[in-house]
Design an enzyme around this catalytic site. Structure first.
Site, mmCIF file in Angstrom:
data_model
loop_
_atom_site.group_PDB
_atom_site.id
_atom_site.type_symbol
_atom_site.label_atom_id
_atom_site.label_comp_id
_atom_site.label_asym_id
_atom_site.label_seq_id
_atom_site.Cartn_x
_atom_site.Cartn_y
_atom_site.Cartn_z
ATOM 1 N N PHE A 89 17.960 2.243 8.359
ATOM 2 C CA PHE A 89 17.630 1.305 7.287
ATOM 3 C C PHE A 89 17.506 2.085 5.982
ATOM 4 C CE2 PHE A 89 14.571 -1.349 4.855
ATOM 5 C CZ PHE A 89 15.360 -2.483 4.745
ATOM 6 N N ASP A 160 10.406 9.378 10.649
ATOM 7 C CA ASP A 160 10.438 7.970 10.281
ATOM 8 C C ASP A 160 10.210 7.213 11.585
ATOM 9 O OD1 ASP A 160 11.040 5.317 9.731
ATOM 10 O OD2 ASP A 160 12.661 5.797 8.338
ATOM 11 N N HIS A 163 9.980 2.393 13.890
ATOM 12 C CA HIS A 163 10.312 1.679 15.132
ATOM 13 C C HIS A 163 9.535 2.212 16.325
ATOM 14 C CE1 HIS A 163 14.711 1.068 13.435
ATOM 15 N NE2 HIS A 163 13.777 0.561 12.646
ATOM 16 N N GLN A 186 5.711 -4.010 8.674
ATOM 17 C CA GLN A 186 6.420 -5.156 8.099
ATOM 18 C C GLN A 186 6.521 -6.264 9.155
ATOM 19 O OE1 GLN A 186 9.783 -5.832 9.192
ATOM 20 N NE2 GLN A 186 10.150 -7.525 7.796
ATOM 21 N N LYS A 189 8.036 -5.777 12.667
ATOM 22 C CA LYS A 189 7.750 -4.564 13.419
ATOM 23 C C LYS A 189 6.902 -4.855 14.662
ATOM 24 C CE LYS A 189 10.046 -1.749 10.775
ATOM 25 N NZ LYS A 189 10.600 -2.702 9.795
ATOM 26 N N ARG A 218 -7.245 9.782 -7.629
ATOM 27 C CA ARG A 218 -8.695 9.694 -7.870
ATOM 28 C C ARG A 218 -9.472 9.992 -6.587
ATOM 29 N NH1 ARG A 218 -11.765 4.286 -10.231
ATOM 30 N NH2 ARG A 218 -13.634 5.349 -11.016
ATOM 31 N N TYR A 225 -13.517 8.755 -13.630
ATOM 32 C CA TYR A 225 -12.066 8.740 -13.801
ATOM 33 C C TYR A 225 -11.472 10.141 -13.886
ATOM 34 C CZ TYR A 225 -13.359 3.954 -14.667
ATOM 35 O OH TYR A 225 -13.910 2.707 -14.535
ATOM 36 N N ARG A 235 -2.935 1.874 -1.716
ATOM 37 C CA ARG A 235 -4.058 1.594 -0.829
ATOM 38 C C ARG A 235 -3.855 0.293 -0.049
ATOM 39 N NH1 ARG A 235 -6.810 2.996 -5.729
ATOM 40 N NH2 ARG A 235 -7.019 0.754 -6.119
#
Length: 387
Positions: A89, A160, A163, A186, A189, A218, A225, A235
């Site tokens: 993919f 990767d 799968h 996703q 999956k 951060r 900051y 996140r």
């Protein structure tokens, strides 16, 4: 039920029950809906790490972001190269290309559809920042050969594993093999919250670097900051994590079912003249079977696409195999190697063949009853005969 009595009423996907509902309410009522202050993401990371043999896990927004973040930790960027399979993919290459690195496609094995270690070795240069094995449909790449190649060359591996949730190589989880691994959640999956991703890390330093980069540079406890590095907001939120905790709890049982069903289906598909199911490697001691994949060698791309349409019309959730990444416009937009399409095609003949003749079925088919595996093969045979 079809007119011929074949039952193709497969389980729906995604699957959910009151466990997901309870998790969403739990996340809602804790009063903190992001990971800083909440507990769902932290708990999911711990549970996911335990399953995969990972010292550290970082939950992120998508599987593509998981790859991009991991590559950034490995130093991929302008002036570097990342070796990827030509048959995968497009996120595998785009994660590198969006960082300014050059994605170098190499060929795959024609039986397992996984990265060819010999092709990888030939592609390594002084600019290579990472090698990305894609564990196609849950079949883990030849990690014995790739591990030796990585150790000898000094080029790190990045799995990767989009799968490969729950997959094992020689009885070890992907994340216990000493390299970073990126996962996707996703909608299609093996476990899902619609979107989401995770990266597993073999050491604390890489994890801490990734944590900073996934949270705009951060630190966790920063109140003034003090952004320590460049990054972005990758996140995961608390609602997503609560759903994934429920999904993770039923993953093992689903894998057990698919592992029982695939040998039955593969045997039936292999009996159809001209059909070759994806091969397995016995060193992959647990294969979660994200897709049920097979080839029809000699078929044209147009006829393959007609076959997929015929299978869908008969009630099978069927799809064409991935297009080789160098055969897409997206690949050439940025971060492409200084080669022509045809030059890459000549050194990736197996990926070229798979682009044309590969078909895959959604993993929910493998959650059906054993009798339905025979029904699937009968439908494939009938559809082929009707072309």
């Amino acid at each position: 039920m079809l007119d011929n009595g074949l039952d193709l009423n497969f389980p729906a996907w995604p699957q959910y029950d009151d466990t997901e509902r309870a998790g969403l309410v739990r996340a809602l009522e804790q009063g903190q809906w992001w990971r800083i202050g909440g507990s769902e993401v932290d708990e999911f990371e711990r549970e996911f790490a335990d399953l995969h043999g990972a010292p550290h896990t970082l939950a992120v927004t998508t599987g593509t972001h998981a790859l991009e973040l991991a590559l950034q930790v490995l130093g991929a960027g302008p002036g570097t190269e990342v070796i990827v399979p030509a048959f995968t993919f497009i996120s595998s290459s785009q994660a590198a290309q969006r960082l300014g690195a050059v994605a170098v496609p190499v060929d795959v094995d024609l039986n397992t559809y996984c990265l060819d270690p010999a092709a990888v070795e030939a592609a390594i240069t002084p600019r290579t920042a990472a090698i990305m094995p894609v564990h196609m449909a849950g079949q883990i790449c030849d990690m014995d050969a790739l591990g030796k190649l990585s150790a000898a060359s000094g080029v790190p591996l990045l799995h990767d594993a989009a799968h490969a949730h729950g997959a094992r190589w020689r009885n070890q989880g992907v994340s216990a093999l000493g390299s970073m691994a990126a996962f996707s959640f996703q909608n299609g999956k093996l476990m899902t919250a619609g979107e989401g991703g995770a990266v597993t890390f073999p050491d604390a330093e890489q994890y801490e670097t990734a944590f900073l980069r996934h949270s705009c540079g951060r630190p966790r406890t920063d109140r003034t900051y003090q952004h320590q590095t460049s990054g972005s907001n990758f996140r995961m939120n608390e609602f997503t994590a609560s759903v994934l905790r429920a999904q993770l709890a039923r993953l093992g049982g689903q894998i057990d079912t698919r592992e029982r069903r695939w040998p039955v289906l593969a045997e039936q598909l292999a009996r159809i003249p001209g059909v070759l199911p994806q091969a397995t490697d016995d060193r992959c001691t647990r294969n979660p079977h994200y897709m049920a994949m097979f080839r029809v060698p000699g078929i044209s791309e147009q006829r393959r696409n007609e076959l997929v349409d015929a299978l869908v019309a008969r009630g099978l959730p069927a799809f064409a195999g991935f297009r080789a990444i160098h055969r897409t416009k997206a690949f050439w937009e940025t971060g492409a190697p200084d080669e022509s399409v045809e030059a890459i095609a000549r050194r990736c003949p197996n990926s070229e063949a798979l682009s044309v003749d590969c078909v895959w079925l959604h993993h929910r088919t493998l959650l059906g009853e054993e009798e339905q595996m025979h029904a699937i093969a009968a439908v494939v045979s009938d559809a082929l005969a009707g072309l």
